[in-house]
Each structure stands twice: as structure tokens, then as C-alpha cells.
Enzyme design. Sequence first.
Site: not given
Length: 714
Positions: A579-581
Amino acid sequence: MASNPSPSSPSLNSGSVLQFDRFQSLVDVGFWHRLSSLKLETLGIDQSPITLVGFFAPHSRAQVSNHLTLLSESLPTAPIEHASSIETNLGNRNRCPVPGILYNTNTLEEFKELDRDNLLQIEANKILEDIRLGKVEEDSTLLLRFLVISYADLKTWSFRYLFAFPALVIDPPATLMSLQPATQILTAEEAESLSAACNEWRSSSLTAGIPFFIVSINSDSQATLRPLKDWESCQGDQNKLLFGFYDPCHLKTNPGWPLRNFLTFICLRWKLQKVRFFCYRERLGLANLEVSLIGDALISIQKEPQYIPKVVGWERIGNRLALRCISLAESMDPQRLAASAADLNLKLMRWRAVPSLNLDVLKTAKCLLLGVGTLGCQVARTLLGWGVRKLTLVDSGRVSMSNPVRQSLYTFDDCLNGGRLKAEAAARNLNAIFPAMETEGIVMAIPMPGHPIPAQETASVLEDCKHLQALIASHDVVFLLTDTRESRWLPTLFCSHENKILINAALGFDSYLVMRHGAGPNVSTPDNNLECRDDRTAAALMNELSLKDVGAKQRLGCYFCSDVVAPMDSTSNRTLDQQCTVTRPGLAPIAASLSVELMANILNHPRRIFAPGEIASSITGNSAQPLGLVPHQIRGTISLFSQMTLLGYSSSSCTACSDTVLSEFRSRGMDFVLQAINHPTYLEDLTGLTELKQAAGLFELDWDDETDDDAEIQ
């Protein structure tokens, strides 16, 4: 003797009167802003002379002489002591300090009534006294004293001013016997040694600000630079001696103005009749003896102990005084001054390095940033540096607690109370950084293929699609900086349709991709359509995806041209790490900087979006492109600290920019877009990717089996 020869004047004959190129002045706008502050806050109606420090450097640019420059730091800080000197940094090689004096009047009438001849004589007498008292040997910049008279009208923010560079005139004038490039006078060994010695002198913080020096060359062709105070010790060593100075002049036929007082000093102080002088000049910040000059001059010895030379020196343009008037009614506003200062940095690039650089095309470019996360923030900041003034920022997210440490346009306050909307916060903070920016933040999510739209939201999504298309149509450059693959599809489609420059940047954990999309297909010109479709074998379908150039008019590819699957949902059912870069922190600034630099190169290329893709081996140093290479793709990895430029052409099976897709969109409009969003396989069916994958599944490969018959394949 004081005439100003033109650059095209013929070479001086042996025995002619030595002529000097006039010194010219250049005043930075910050100087007037600082003088205004001093006048308003400290000086009042006090007209006492003010100590100044000007700056100059040796000639370094072809066809352009260096000026004596006044900057904001040329004035003393408040409170000032009029008789005191200003501390300067002697170690700056590009800013040799020169002492000066300013007479600023309260009225225009007082300015006109100043006794210019008397003021010039006063400064000349200071130089003469410094010579006779031996002060010049200790501080040779005293030979370059200058004078400024001015009137500051702070009601209209206008300034009148006139410069003088006092020069002591020897009578009879000096005779020039010869003047040639240094490389024609010195041996190769001497020239090499002198060049190295000059570079060392200019690089040392102890000597870089000393504009006059003695060059001593011994019998082994080794050159040494020595200060003027070492003159006595140079007398008995039988070395070749040259009297060197920083020459701001660019002319091949004449030395610069600083030599005038230097020759007077040599005549009055050391009683020499024949002087070999060295006009030190540079290229690219280093000594260049091909443009530096060595000359021989004859001087008449003045036998009268109290001989007082005549004085000249008021700055002239042609035969008239260079009386100047500048109005800063607009730029003296702090915001306008900030804009002028920012523009100056870019103008210096053009003046010093890239004369053909088109700054106007950058300043007027309207840039659209899709995504204002880590990449978007860095791109926006870099665009500021290139002088771009119109930015539109599109994002639908809010600033979270993890954002400010990596996303440079946000602060901790932006995270509070659920977080401000990124697009609006970024636009506001950009204006706080640079008020001259025209920014707009638009809160909008980009519709994506593979993310079906509920019936009740169809009208809203269609409005978003139309809004996005209108934004792209109204901007010159689009930066695609979103997090997911599918969010890049619709902007790519619209940019291909509108034929807009699109810069795409994408990040991995330790790798990055920066690429520009090619121009959209011209469906009305059959010759440009290299993507005709017919019955193909599986091998032909595979070859169609090749990046090999198949024709002179082949278009550059887009982000999706090398894909064999349509964009689809990549955001559902993701774990926290997905979900996070997750990228290395230094990656985004690199990719963002390359994206903006690529834009600058494209806009300065005569063919703009149609510029051919170049790789590092396809461009030579003689390229007419002012900023160099205009690549198609830049790929790099910081785990290996490596980078490469690649070239890829358009695919007839591309789901975003192919002629098939664009024709369907131009025919059906937003109905096509809705079908592509709601039906994941539609784009693959339309472009033939479904057929391609089926053919690839049936494609049999003949393996060359070189193993023994009994060997087992693991």
C-alpha cells in the site's frame, strides 16, 4: 591615449601609442534595494561619502569583456561608518574586490551640480599617494579605486548614476612595441608552467583576490607568481620578469583599463622604462594562454619628484558620458525583487554557458502535475528553479504523517486534523515559497481501467474525465507522477489525442524510469500510420512488439507500448508494504530532476515533441541543441549507481497510444473510456493483445538439445 578601440580595430603597429579598453560598470538590482534601505533607515539626509567594494574578474567569455560589478554586499551594513572599509572575502576567484566611494545626493539639482572633475582628482590623488607611500605593494587593489555619483529618488524608485575609474595619465604616453598571445611569446614549457602557476594563484584563498603580480620565469622554464612586495628580491636572480594583471578586456589588440595605473605605478615607483606586461585571461575558469596577451611597452621616466599626472576616467559610451537612469518602481517590491533574482540565475546560465537557451519558452510553459506525492513535490520545486511560473497540481489524497519527511511541499501542520488535501496544500505552499508562482490545486481522482464504476457514480466520473481532458488540452507539458500503472492510462490517452508533451516518471525500490511519450498518431495521414493490422502469424505478432525502428516516421513509444497486458486493478487486496510506496529516499529527487531537465531539453529543441529519441552515442559535441541530449527513456539504479538512455518505438498493440485506440476514442468519445474502465479485457480485445497472448500460448519453440541422450533435464 584614453580612446576606446572597437573589437574590430586592426592590430597596433610597433611604436604606436598604447591604448586601453575602457572599464565598464554593471549594477545589480540588489545594490539599489540595499541603498534604498540604507537611505531610509540609516542615512536620512546625510550626504557623506559611502565606502563601497566593487567586484571584477579576468576576462572569461569569448567576445565579452568583464564588468566591474556592484552587488548588495558592496555597501556596508547598518549602522555604517563612512570612513571605514568593508570586509571582503579575498578568496573568491570570481569576485576580486576593488575599493570605491559613493557620493549620493538628496536632490537632482545637487547631483547635476557636483564638481565631477574635482571628485575625480580627489580619488586620483589617493591612488598617487598610495603609490608614493608604498601602500600599493601591500594591497595592489588600491590601483583600481573607483567612484560613483548618484541620486536616489525613492518616491519614484528611480536612480541616476555615473561611474568613474580614475586613471593617471603619463606624459608622454606609453609606447606599445608589441602585443601577442602569450603562447606565441613563451616556449611550450614556459607556457605550461605559467598556466599551472596562474591556476594555483587563482585557486588559493590567499592570492585569488590580488589582481596585480610579478611573473618570474627561471632558466628551467619554471614560472612563479609573486606579489608586488617581492620586487626587490626579484632583482638579482636573472629570471625573466613579466608584470601581470587580471585583464577584464576581451580584445586581442588592446589590454584592459587596469594596466593604465599599473604602468604609472611601475614608472613612478620602480623607475622602469621598458615593461613586459602579461594580460591574464581565462576560459571556463582556468588560465588560457591562447587568449592571454604579452606585450612590451616603453615608458618615459618622470624625473620631477612631485610630478602629478593628469587624470581621466569617467565612464563613457562612445564620446559621451555614460550617465544612466534606472527605474525600479516594480522590482523594488520584495516579491518582484525575488522574481528578478530568480530570473537572474537563469540569465547567468545563458550569459555564461548557453547563449541560445530559450528562457521565455520555459517561463511561459503551463505545466500540469498529475500526482503530488514524493515525485510531484520534487518536480514542482525543480520547475521553480527553471523559471516555470504556471503550475496546476492534481491529486485526490490527503497529507499523512509519513509524508512531510519525503514530500518537500508539506509540513507537519499539513498532517493535522486528518490532513489537508494534497493538491491544495501543495499549491498554497508553493506560493509561500515563491509568491510569483501562478498555482492551482485541483482535487480529483483519475479514473482507471480495471476499477469498475458503480452506476450511481457514472455521471461524476464522466465529469472527472472531461475535466482531465480539458486540463491536458490547456497545458503545454504534463508530468505523470502517479503511484499506479493503471492511473497512467487515461492521461496517456488524452495526451496522445491532444499531442501534448508527456513526461512519465516511475520508481522501484532502487531503480527509476523517466521517459517522454512520443507524439500521437496522425490517423488522417496514411503515410504516418505504421500500425496497419492484418492477419498475422504468432511470430509476426511477437515481432510487432519489437522496439526496432521499422521506418523513418516511426513514433516514439509511450509507457504502455512494451506491455502485453492491459492496465488493470493493482490496488485491491494489498498488504501494508504494497500500500505504501517503498523506495530509497534519494530516488525521487533524482528521477524528478531528470524529468524536469528532460522537459527543458525538449522545449529548447526546435522540433519539441517531435524531437527524435537520442542515446548517449547518437549525439556529438557539435550538436545544435543548446542543452544537449534529448533521450526517449532514462533508466537508472542507485544500487549500482548506474544510468542508461534507451530508445523504444510505438507499438500497434499499445492500449494507450496506438492508432486503433485513438481512432476508437475519437469516434466514440467518453463511451469508449467508460467501456475501457468497466471491462478489463476490452482494451486487450481491441488492440489484439488477446489474440497475441493466445498465439503466444500456441507458439512452439524448437530447442537445440546438446546434452547426452542419457542425461536428465532438471
